[in-house]
Design an enzyme around this catalytic site. Sequence first.
Site, PDB file in Angstrom:
ATOM      1  CD1 TRP A 155      -2.800  -1.114  -0.017  1.00 32.81           C
ATOM      2  CD2 TRP A 155      -2.410  -2.021   1.838  1.00 32.81           C
ATOM      3  NE1 TRP A 155      -3.879  -2.143   0.014  1.00 32.81           N
ATOM      4  CE2 TRP A 155      -3.826  -2.501   1.334  1.00 32.81           C
ATOM      5  CE3 TRP A 155      -2.013  -2.423   3.439  1.00 32.81           C
ATOM      6  CZ2 TRP A 155      -4.257  -3.583   1.984  1.00 32.81           C
ATOM      7  CZ3 TRP A 155      -2.831  -3.437   4.094  1.00 32.81           C
ATOM      8  CH2 TRP A 155      -3.749  -4.021   3.383  1.00 32.81           C
ATOM      9  CG  HIS A 187      -6.772   0.560   2.884  1.00 32.73           C
ATOM     10  ND1 HIS A 187      -6.454  -0.496   3.766  1.00 32.73           N
ATOM     11  CD2 HIS A 187      -6.163   1.499   3.869  1.00 32.73           C
ATOM     12  CE1 HIS A 187      -5.687  -0.567   4.634  1.00 32.73           C
ATOM     13  NE2 HIS A 187      -5.672   0.886   4.937  1.00 32.73           N
ATOM     14  NE  ARG A 213      -4.635   0.648  -2.666  1.00 35.49           N
ATOM     15  CZ  ARG A 213      -4.998  -0.475  -2.401  1.00 35.49           C
ATOM     16  NH1 ARG A 213      -4.588  -1.498  -2.958  1.00 35.49           N
ATOM     17  NH2 ARG A 213      -5.718  -0.630  -1.434  1.00 35.49           N
ATOM     18  CD  GLN A 227     -10.261   0.120  -1.308  1.00 35.36           C
ATOM     19  OE1 GLN A 227     -10.212   0.615  -0.177  1.00 35.36           O
ATOM     20  NE2 GLN A 227      -9.257  -0.505  -1.774  1.00 35.36           N
ATOM     21  CB  VAL A 270      -9.374  -9.891   8.549  1.00 31.58           C
ATOM     22  CG1 VAL A 270     -10.113  -8.555   8.215  1.00 31.58           C
ATOM     23  CG2 VAL A 270      -8.333 -10.050   7.266  1.00 31.58           C
ATOM     24  CB  ALA A 324     -14.026  -5.505   7.878  1.00 33.11           C
TER      25      ALA A 324
HETATM   26  C1  YSA Z   1      -9.677  -6.336   3.657  1.00 39.44           C
HETATM   27  C2  YSA Z   1     -10.126  -6.837   4.968  1.00 39.44           C
HETATM   28  C3  YSA Z   1     -11.034  -5.937   5.423  1.00 39.44           C
HETATM   29  O1  YSA Z   1     -11.413  -6.477   6.706  1.00 39.44           O
HETATM   30  C4  YSA Z   1     -11.543  -4.788   5.099  1.00 39.44           C
HETATM   31  C5  YSA Z   1     -10.960  -4.301   3.928  1.00 39.44           C
HETATM   32  C6  YSA Z   1     -10.196  -4.921   2.760  1.00 39.44           C
HETATM   33  C7  YSA Z   1      -9.609  -4.495   1.770  1.00 39.44           C
HETATM   34  C8  YSA Z   1      -8.118  -3.821   2.032  1.00 39.44           C
HETATM   35  N1  YSA Z   1      -8.411  -2.638   2.566  1.00 39.44           N
HETATM   36  C9  YSA Z   1      -7.680  -3.360   0.705  1.00 39.44           C
HETATM   37  O2  YSA Z   1      -7.715  -2.356   0.291  1.00 39.44           O
HETATM   38  N2  YSA Z   1      -7.408  -4.528   0.030  1.00 39.44           N
HETATM   39  S1  YSA Z   1      -7.025  -4.351  -1.948  1.00 39.44           S
HETATM   40  O3  YSA Z   1      -5.667  -3.663  -1.746  1.00 39.44           O
HETATM   41  O4  YSA Z   1      -7.027  -5.908  -2.151  1.00 39.44           O
HETATM   42  O5  YSA Z   1      -8.102  -3.697  -2.443  1.00 39.44           O
HETATM   43  C10 YSA Z   1      -9.476  -3.993  -2.230  1.00 39.44           C
HETATM   44  C11 YSA Z   1      -9.999  -3.771  -3.661  1.00 39.44           C
HETATM   45  O6  YSA Z   1      -9.963  -2.645  -4.154  1.00 39.44           O
HETATM   46  C12 YSA Z   1      -9.390  -4.965  -4.745  1.00 39.44           C
HETATM   47  O7  YSA Z   1      -9.994  -6.333  -4.268  1.00 39.44           O
HETATM   48  C13 YSA Z   1      -9.686  -4.165  -5.873  1.00 39.44           C
HETATM   49  O8  YSA Z   1     -11.081  -4.383  -6.428  1.00 39.44           O
HETATM   50  C14 YSA Z   1      -9.841  -2.799  -5.698  1.00 39.44           C
HETATM   51  N3  YSA Z   1      -8.306  -2.377  -5.895  1.00 39.44           N
HETATM   52  C15 YSA Z   1      -7.160  -2.476  -5.388  1.00 39.44           C
HETATM   53  N4  YSA Z   1      -6.113  -1.796  -6.163  1.00 39.44           N
HETATM   54  C16 YSA Z   1      -6.730  -1.259  -7.231  1.00 39.44           C
HETATM   55  C17 YSA Z   1      -8.065  -1.568  -7.093  1.00 39.44           C
HETATM   56  N5  YSA Z   1      -8.880  -0.931  -7.914  1.00 39.44           N
HETATM   57  C18 YSA Z   1      -8.205  -0.127  -8.983  1.00 39.44           C
HETATM   58  N6  YSA Z   1      -7.087   0.271  -9.037  1.00 39.44           N
HETATM   59  C19 YSA Z   1      -6.114  -0.346  -8.058  1.00 39.44           C
HETATM   60  N7  YSA Z   1      -4.827   0.057  -8.123  1.00 39.44           N
END
Ligand code: YSA
Length: 356
Positions: A155, A187, A213, A227, A270, A324
């Site tokens: 991140w 996020h 990001r 998100q 989590v 979550a």
């Molecule tokens: C996980 C557990 C929890 O209890 C609560 C929330 C989370 C999610 C965590 N905060 C998170 O951000 N995970 S992630 O990096 O995998 O991103 C979540 C979702 O955002 C991904 O599944 C994807 O759909 C989207 N995403 C991630 N990076 C992205 C993106 N969409 C567009 N561009 C990107 N660079």
Amino acid sequence: MSSLLDALQSKALAELASIADLKNLEDWRILYLGKKSQLNQALRSLSSLSIEERRQMGAQANQLKALLESSLEDKKKTLQQAQLTGTKQEYFDITLPGRPLTLGRLHPVTQTIREICSIFSGLGFQVVEGPEVEWDYYNFESLNIPPGHPARDMWSTFWMDVSPRWSGPVSQGHLPAQASPMLLRTHTSPMQTRVMEKTKPPVRVVIPGKVYRYEATDATHESQFHQVEGLAVDEGITLADLKGTLYEFARRFFGSDRKARFRCDYFPFVEPGVEMAIDCWVCKGAGCRLCGQSGWIEILGAGMVHPHVLERVGYDSSKYTGFAFGMGVERMPMLKNGIDDIRHFFTNDLRFLRQF
Ligand code: YSA
């Protein structure tokens, strides 16, 4: 001079009577009442007359001016009335429909956020929003990601050029969140801590918002995207509630003919953690450029809220449990409508935007 004014009057009124449109009426006004009109010249030449003649001629010229002006007004009204009622040749049809105004519309990302929030509202969740510029504490530390934790690499983000300063009290050796550096949130998960700090269980919220990001962009990745976070904390919440809620959401958003898949995943905040994916719209699961040949597109990360996260906000983790999730907004309409590149959303091409 008197006869000249008489002749001018007859000529002007005769011409006025034959005028049939507003354009010619304006020409008439310039000719007979304008600055260079004969009448104005006659008024200007009064100074060369004797006092007696000046009085007589001045009165006659002013009377003529008043007469021409009132005749002009009367004619104008008559012509305008004729235009409206269509009784003259030059008219416009007041029954024609007006020209349509070009109305704007909501951006597809906004439409999607509203649709997602509306589905979760129907499932009993409140909608909350939070800051895009966030303290390190909320974005990382309160979510079990201390400095040096490898999850920070995933991140990596944009930091604010403000050095943390805190001159207030330090309670039990812990600096407050405001003493940590600031960043553009990576996020929406920091809002979990913010909401729980201010609320006693039961909690059921969804939090839509923009995240940032340091990311190499490609068909499914942007450096600025959206998100929707979800959080539910109560007594007796289990992983079955998490799966049931998200399956129901997927059914309502994508329709019952689409496939959803859960797999184990790791997030420091989590335990256990999962990711949810939907079958790729473009290749229907066969594998293509969009889904990286896997047939699936990940839409969210989720899991059972880690007990340390609950304890940190003062919740009793032996009494309360919660789930979550955080879903990527842009990927939802991509999967629903077969959009093959996330970058279409932000290039402002009206040919793309007008389709939604
Ligand atoms: C996980 C557990 C929890 O209890 C609560 C929330 C989370 C999610 C965590 N905060 C998170 O951000 N995970 S992630 O990096 O995998 O991103 C979540 C979702 O955002 C991904 O599944 C994807 O759909 C989207 N995403 C991630 N990076 C992205 C993106 N969409 C567009 N561009 C990107 N660079």
